[in-house]
Design a protein around this motif. Sequence first.
Motif, PDB file in Angstrom:
ATOM      1  N   LEU A 128       0.879  -1.210  -0.014  1.00  0.00           N
ATOM      2  CA  LEU A 128       0.029  -0.175  -0.032  1.00  0.00           C
ATOM      3  C   LEU A 128       0.952   1.586  -0.249  1.00  0.00           C
ATOM      4  CD1 LEU A 128      -2.614  -1.357   2.595  1.00  0.00           C
ATOM      5  CD2 LEU A 128      -3.316  -0.482   0.139  1.00  0.00           C
ATOM      6  N   HIS A 129       2.020   1.227   0.881  1.00  0.00           N
ATOM      7  CA  HIS A 129       2.793   2.558   0.951  1.00  0.00           C
ATOM      8  C   HIS A 129       3.348   2.817  -0.117  1.00  0.00           C
ATOM      9  CE1 HIS A 129       4.548   5.878   2.742  1.00  0.00           C
ATOM     10  NE2 HIS A 129       5.539   5.401   2.568  1.00  0.00           N
ATOM     11  N   PHE A 130       3.843   1.752  -0.823  1.00  0.00           N
ATOM     12  CA  PHE A 130       4.576   2.202  -2.143  1.00  0.00           C
ATOM     13  C   PHE A 130       3.700   1.950  -3.399  1.00  0.00           C
ATOM     14  CE2 PHE A 130       8.437  -0.128   0.004  1.00  0.00           C
ATOM     15  CZ  PHE A 130       8.578   1.023   0.751  1.00  0.00           C
ATOM     16  N   ASP A 131       2.646   2.078  -3.191  1.00  0.00           N
ATOM     17  CA  ASP A 131       1.643   2.141  -4.360  1.00  0.00           C
ATOM     18  C   ASP A 131       1.934   0.963  -5.503  1.00  0.00           C
ATOM     19  OD1 ASP A 131      -0.624   3.027  -5.563  1.00  0.00           O
ATOM     20  OD2 ASP A 131       0.194   4.913  -6.323  1.00  0.00           O
ATOM     21  N   LEU A 132       1.784  -0.155  -4.922  1.00  0.00           N
ATOM     22  CA  LEU A 132       2.233  -1.363  -5.975  1.00  0.00           C
ATOM     23  C   LEU A 132       0.688  -1.938  -6.311  1.00  0.00           C
ATOM     24  CD1 LEU A 132       5.117  -2.573  -3.900  1.00  0.00           C
ATOM     25  CD2 LEU A 132       5.204  -0.935  -5.965  1.00  0.00           C
ATOM     26  N   LEU A 133      -0.217  -1.682  -5.982  1.00  0.00           N
ATOM     27  CA  LEU A 133      -1.435  -2.349  -6.156  1.00  0.00           C
ATOM     28  C   LEU A 133      -2.491  -1.610  -6.977  1.00  0.00           C
ATOM     29  CD1 LEU A 133      -2.462  -3.359  -2.438  1.00  0.00           C
ATOM     30  CD2 LEU A 133      -1.233  -4.642  -4.174  1.00  0.00           C
ATOM     31  N   PRO A 134      -3.014  -2.297  -7.741  1.00  0.00           N
ATOM     32  CA  PRO A 134      -4.281  -1.636  -8.766  1.00  0.00           C
ATOM     33  C   PRO A 134      -5.027  -0.628  -7.901  1.00  0.00           C
ATOM     34  CG  PRO A 134      -4.076  -3.769  -9.310  1.00  0.00           C
ATOM     35  CD  PRO A 134      -3.393  -3.719  -8.047  1.00  0.00           C
ATOM     36  N   GLU A 135      -5.563   0.249  -8.170  1.00  0.00           N
ATOM     37  CA  GLU A 135      -6.316   1.393  -7.506  1.00  0.00           C
ATOM     38  C   GLU A 135      -7.594   0.704  -6.894  1.00  0.00           C
ATOM     39  OE1 GLU A 135      -4.775   4.366  -6.897  1.00  0.00           O
ATOM     40  OE2 GLU A 135      -6.595   4.605  -5.501  1.00  0.00           O
ATOM     41  N   ASN A 136      -8.283  -0.324  -7.746  1.00  0.00           N
ATOM     42  CA  ASN A 136      -9.317  -1.075  -7.086  1.00  0.00           C
ATOM     43  C   ASN A 136      -9.066  -2.010  -6.124  1.00  0.00           C
ATOM     44  OD1 ASN A 136      -8.255  -2.621  -9.091  1.00  0.00           O
ATOM     45  ND2 ASN A 136     -10.150  -3.718  -9.252  1.00  0.00           N
TER      46      ASN A 136
END
Length: 764
Positions: free
Chosen positions: A560-568
Amino acid sequence: MFQKALWISSSTVGGPPTSAPAPYFRKTFQLDQPVKSAVLSVTALGLYECEINGNRVGDEVFAPGWTDYRRRVQYQTFDVTDLLRHGENVIGTILGDGWYCGFVGWIDRQVFGERPHFLAQLDITFKDDSTFSVPTDSSWKTSSGPILEGDLLMGETHDARLELGDWSTPGYDDIHWHPVLLSKLDPIPELSPRIGPPVRRIEEINPVGVNTLDIFSKQYRVHDLGQNFAGRARIKVRAPRGTLVRLLFAEILNPDGRIYTDNLRGARATDYYICKGGGEEVWEPRFTFHGFRYVEVSGLGTQDSCEVTGIVLHSDIRPTGTFSCSNALLNQLQRNIVWGQKSNFLEVPTDCPQRNERLGWTGDAQVFVRTACFNSDVNAFFHKWMRDMSDTQTTAGGIPSVIPNAKFVEGAGGEDGGPAWADAVIICPWTIYLCYGDKSILDENYEAMRKFMDFIGEHRCKGRIRSHPDADSWGGYGDWLALDGGGSLEGLTPRDLIGTAFYAYDAGIMAKVAEQLGHDSEAATYRALREEIKIAFCRRFVTPDGLMISSTQTAYVLALHFDLLPENLRPAAASELVRLIQKRDWHIGTGFVGTPYLLEVLESTGHLDVAYKLLEQETFPSWLFPVRNGATTIWERWDGWTPDKGFQDKGMNSYNHYAYGAVGAWMYRTVAGLELDPKEPGYRHIIFRPRPGGSITRAEATLDTPFGRTEIRWDLQAGELRLELVVPESCHASLELPGGYHSNRIHFDAGRHRLVLDQTARSN
Ligand code: BGC
């Protein structure tokens, strides 16, 4: 400045496990003309303390500082005009082993060299503009003296009966002193001016209590200084000639009131002073320091007296920030964080100041750097340490576990500190740039950063998976000291997950760094690399429903912190993180790697209430559990001591490690609400974003930014939020209010601003 000087040393030399007495050096010279100015340029391999005509030169401790001596040694210059006089003059020095040839980490002595060496040149300009130099050369003389041993880890032994009297003043008889040796150094390190703040004697602490214990008819006086810190003790002693006073240092007490020293491992942390007798004697060692709160004094007779004063030593980093709030335990936590920082910012950012370690661990520094920038001005300190890092970088581009690298040249951690450790080379300069707005640190380190990225891509990955089990390379320290590892130190979060997450984070930072430096095509390459890593990460570690293949808090925090997941998938992942925290009855489960981002992730995914629950949690494991149990610094481990198990394993249990203190940044940024804007770094644009929560009804933070002092304080009563904001000259600010509040003023120029807001969207 050193044109005429030759490196000199004494013939006294110890061995790998055996110290040698500290050598003294002196040189007399004649001045027959009035002096206009005099500059002393000086350095040592080892530590030096210089004197001219009986006066100490400067006030630095442990000069010339710690660098990778195979490559570089720093020098200092001092204006010594006022110390010189007409007629005979004396310049002298005492050398200590320091990091150069004393014990370092858990290794034997003589890591960089076998004995200390000295280099100096005094350059004098007379009133008539003629010049004269006094360089180190074969005409200097040397002798041993009262310091029988001076080692950073082991301690110092001083036999006052062997003191040399006025050895650095004119008229002293040095007939029994010996000629010096001219040193044969290979390699000869590069001489560089000091760029970081020197270590100084920052503060003195008096004991809050003394407990006398009689054990087998021997007396032990345990002085409690009330605070764990790095430094040493000055004693004022009255005892007969030949009395051997032993000072033993410890962070904590055994249940029986004796000091607990098992966790110091191989660090003897003991000073000895042998009295000359005949009255009051005052002594403070020169070439050692310890990490301690308690000093046990023994060896004295019942009639003898000994006063102890604590001397706090650390790199002279100016305090810049304060945080406080309505929760007194959090205020103590903040004090503990600050003391953890003071104790471990000594020449390089170290892991701990007490046991036989005290090394520049990259991971620890990376974790804590953002918090460090709030509490003190660490800009120059990190410029210097980053220079050490590029000095130590391997030719392939690897960044070792510890900087300077002390003999781990080969093997695990020696050429690559691994995920979240080696990445300090990317994260630290970027953070310093954000906090101080100083682009030079990016410029100075860009090459090293780029080399490191290539090294990871070429040598540490399979596909885009870093630390892949098939990559045939060491995978790193994992989520160090997380409690989910069932006894292992590395925690349960897979190393390739951590490695790949940090690789993506690095690539993102590199894109921004390249952009800042005007390397646009490289910025694009790093952006594309980040996307590729992200895809590989999701493919390997994320299920289609947004669950991670590893159900640790850290796995979710990193994704989550490194923004590695697709937004949804973010909301599902965030709910799962909350569930994992709830499963531990609202307790933390992260180690070194996940802890710094945990509360931030919770807040940014809409779980501020959970973040506060963790922050204010008082039962084990939590930040406040040590505070509740009397800690005055941050413990290395969540379970450093527990009521049911007592002390943790002595092999790895420091009570003064700053890493978990990384939560400090969240207290400044979110509890108080003092944030920077990466687009206008250095707080040129300040973002005030207080997020009240938990039991907290009042908070404030102040910070001396590079542009001046900013302040925020808020108070919440019956739904009414009162705010006071200070914006320094040449800065501007925005206010981002917590949910439910509204103001028609959200932009602020320099000055002091007061607002009162209620939840009915009114403001005045
Ligand atoms: C140090 C740590 C360090 C770790 C590496 C320990 O011995 O004290 O703080 O980061 O090793 O895993």
